[in-house]
Design a protein around this motif. Structure first.
Motif, short mmCIF file in Angstrom:
data_model
loop_
_atom_site.label_atom_id
_atom_site.label_comp_id
_atom_site.label_asym_id
_atom_site.label_seq_id
_atom_site.Cartn_x
_atom_site.Cartn_y
_atom_site.Cartn_z
N THR B 185 -44.20 -11.20 -15.89
CA THR B 185 -45.24 -10.20 -16.18
C THR B 185 -44.94 -9.55 -17.51
O THR B 185 -43.81 -9.61 -18.00
N GLY B 186 -45.95 -8.94 -18.10
CA GLY B 186 -45.72 -8.07 -19.25
C GLY B 186 -45.71 -8.77 -20.60
O GLY B 186 -45.39 -8.13 -21.60
N GLY B 215 -52.44 -10.70 -15.27
CA GLY B 215 -51.21 -9.95 -15.11
C GLY B 215 -50.00 -10.74 -14.65
O GLY B 215 -49.03 -10.17 -14.18
N MET B 384 -53.58 1.73 -20.13
CA MET B 384 -53.78 0.31 -20.40
C MET B 384 -55.27 0.04 -20.56
O MET B 384 -56.11 0.74 -20.01
N THR B 400 -49.92 -4.04 -12.80
CA THR B 400 -49.12 -3.21 -13.71
C THR B 400 -48.38 -2.13 -12.92
O THR B 400 -47.22 -1.84 -13.20
N ASP B 403 -45.48 -3.64 -11.30
CA ASP B 403 -44.49 -4.01 -12.30
C ASP B 403 -43.72 -2.78 -12.79
O ASP B 403 -42.53 -2.86 -13.08
#
Lengths: 421, 421
Positions: B185-186, B215, B384, B400, B403
């Motif tokens: 992720t990210g 994601g 975001m 998110t 995460d």
């Protein structure tokens, strides 16, 4: 008229990817009265691809492929088909200019490789792609039609609608497919079939498919005909008869989801709703808020997993949880009534149950769920036992809760059972 | 060694159904070192089916079919293949006895039609079906293997595991497939590829596939080899190098979902969590409670759609909503801190945003979401902007949020970045 679909791409032969473009293509072809008689999935391999096209062209009048039109070395559909049909590939300056223009617009330089996408087989019609660089191609050969479409679903769909549909409609002649769909809750598949088989078996020109999922059954009716009026009348007649036979168990004749139907009922009645969930963990709130504009009817919900929060958020008396257990008709009722009072909504829904896999007892096994609906008068409560795994139990519980809300409005508004056709 | 898969059934050529058995079969065949070179989907039509088997047998050493072994007139796979290979069909008394026994056990009379399922082609091996009445069949012809499996996925899977796998393994020789999977992720896909391409391009014997979803990105590594030890070492080496290159962005090397990883972190740290959601409508709570045993870490959550309920349930000051707007870093922070205080959980998560399609403004467009994580110290907040439709925005926001919880524990426990291999 028969068509075959060829999905091209080595990734479609791995355990990770499925060809889904063919579902859309089948639906569109069927509407035009064209039956799909075979689907083939091949990798990016010259010999395999050639072989697949050659064999499909022997059998079907229309061959539609998806994929393999990109800019890389792997993308060979264009060349293989040109070669098979004995057509020269020429650089088409108009197509090239279109690709260059596309790159300019997003502020990037066109790479050399993209010029491949401007190669067009002799005599092919270029099908403009409004969403990507690879145009589609349409070729005729010995009275057969070969249509090459790009693989990305959004490009393929837009291109089919704008460039392919009409061309195929002309060729397919007058025969078209007409369809209807009914969605049903609250009946087992066998009961449903017993009730409607005497209806659909009378109509030999209509194909009936029954698809069962958790807490929902779909009935698809399809007929192929040249006669629009007559066919529409017959289909409406069957829908009408099935609607009478299944009465209020039919929740939609317009392919709408149960949450959409509930949203409509809430909006139409200017009613609001709130939820207090335990075992469904927020799934009911999530489904109620999937619908755009859900803030007009959904005020809020709580997921009170711990017993303390059942008391704190929905005023469920601690003694009640103690004496009856968290999974009980009484606690479901208290959750529904409590959340309704707290939020000031028209309706309150409470759910408590054992989703599993752990936590079951002989008296309260995995799958037992209590669902309550409060409206300020007498609260309705249902105890259900849902089979299946955790995911299925949770889904079925949310489905039953939504269905209780739907039926509440059917009764409340005194509406004649069954939706309007 | 190459295999082809034939899925049999007219319903698989409608817009409603997709052949999914082939994904399972591909995975299992790949593990045995057998590559799937083509998939064909045909209807319940004698000529089409015969043609499909005949052509597949010309090309591949193994041909596996699913479907068409049932008791009805439509189920013709058995007869078509026997006829194609010139084998007589005989009633097998043992198979018949098994079917009768099965009916007896569920307290029903065997219908005449089911006797069809006891017809076995000369020289075929019967593959016992523990979950249904139709046994599988295995035939050898000119050094080729034809394996006929029933269509229902649970029957097919059980039968393959118990009856087919070992027989194929013997035949396939030593070559097997080995695989690894990393989930990330990210990072945008292009950044990720730039970081890891120098690694995976060094290993020409390993096939690398990168699959991007909302994601989350999955990296699949696959290698075919006879040498177990060497291949395992190479794959571990690549996983190690990618883990270093992508550091804490890798959240799993064991095919676990993000919510499972978060559940493990919460359990391992004996921490609890609560949620206060607006635009995600309960999706975060729902994902946190998908995991069996989630009551050990999830205390509860609220879906406070209305502003009043943000104040009532999570103590968000009405003036704050008034002055900053419901979609703001301040309100996200207040939601997280408020729900944490109210429930007494270790962590509190707050989400507020514009999921769309309506409700966007030039300052706060559709896709803007604020997510906050409170632990009693300084609350973390992220603003975001997620592209896509309502469903995608909601999913990305929940992703998110999960995460942020995962990364919180990475920092809190001072764990070295990257998961253990």
């Amino acid at each position: 008229m028969k068509a075959e679909i060829i999905a091209v791409g080595s990734e479609l032969l791995t355990p990770d990817r499925l060809d889904t473009n063919s579902l859309f293509l089948t639906q569109e072809l069927n509407k035009l009265g064209i039956e799909v008689s075979r689907k083939t999935i091949v990798g990016d391999n010259r010999a395999d691809l050639r072989d697949a096209f050659a064999q499909s062209l022997e059998r079907a009048e229309v061959v539609i492929s998806s994929g393999g039109l990109g800019p890389t070395e792997d993308d060979i559909t264009r060349e293989v088909v040109a070669d098979l049909l004995g057509r020269r590939l020429d650089l088409n300056p108009q197509v090239l200019a279109g690709i260059q223009e596309r790159f300019r617009r997003i502020g990037r330089q066109m790479v050399e490789a993209n010029a491949r996408q401007a190669m067009v087989p002799e005599g092919a019609q270029v099908l403009e792609n409004s969403r990507g660089t690879a145009p589609g191609l349409l070729l005729e050969s010995n009275g057969r039609l070969v249509i090459l479409l790009p693989g990305p679903p959004d490009e393929l769909k837009a291109l089919f609608a704008k460039q392919v549909q009409e061309r195929l409609a002309k060729r397919a002649g007058g025969l078209r497919q007409f369809s209807r769909e009914l969605r049903v809750t609250g009946l087992p598949e066998s009961d449903l079939d017993q009730r409607i088989a005497p209806i659909y078996t009378k109509y030999s020109s209509v194909n009936t498919t029954i698809l069962a999922a958790a807490g929902e059954i779909q009935i698809h009716l399809r007929a192929w005909s040249k006669d629009v009026r007559e066919t529409e009348i017959i289909l409406d007649e069957i829908v009408e008869q099935i609607s009478v036979a299944l009465a209020e168990n039919v929740f939609s004749t317009r392919s709408t989801s149960l949450e959409e139907v509930v949203a409509e009922a809430l909006n139409m009645n200017r009613a609001t709703i709130s939820t207090a969930e335990s075992c469904t963990g927020g799934l009911l709130a999530e489904r109620l808020t999937r619908i755009p504009g859900s803030s007009s009817y959904f005020l809020g919900g709580v997921v009170s997993y711990s017993n303390d929060l059942k008391t704190a958020w929905a005023d469920v008396p601690a003694e009640l949880i103690e004496s009856r257990g968290a999974v009980s008709p009484e606690v479901a009722t208290a959750l529904a009534e409590g959340i309704r009072r707290r939020t000031g909504s028209t309706l309150g829904v409470g759910i408590t149950g054992v989703a599993g896999p752990g936590g079951g007892t002989p008296e309260k096994p995995v799958g037992l769920v209590h669902i309550a609906l409060a409206d300020g008068g007498a609260t309705r409560e249902r105890g259900m036992f849902f089979p299946g795994d955790r995911e299925r139990v949770r889904w079925s519980a949310s489905q039953t809760a939504l269905d209780m809300v739907r039926r509440y409005f059917l009764r409340a508004t005194g509406k004649k059972p069954g939706p309007k056709v």
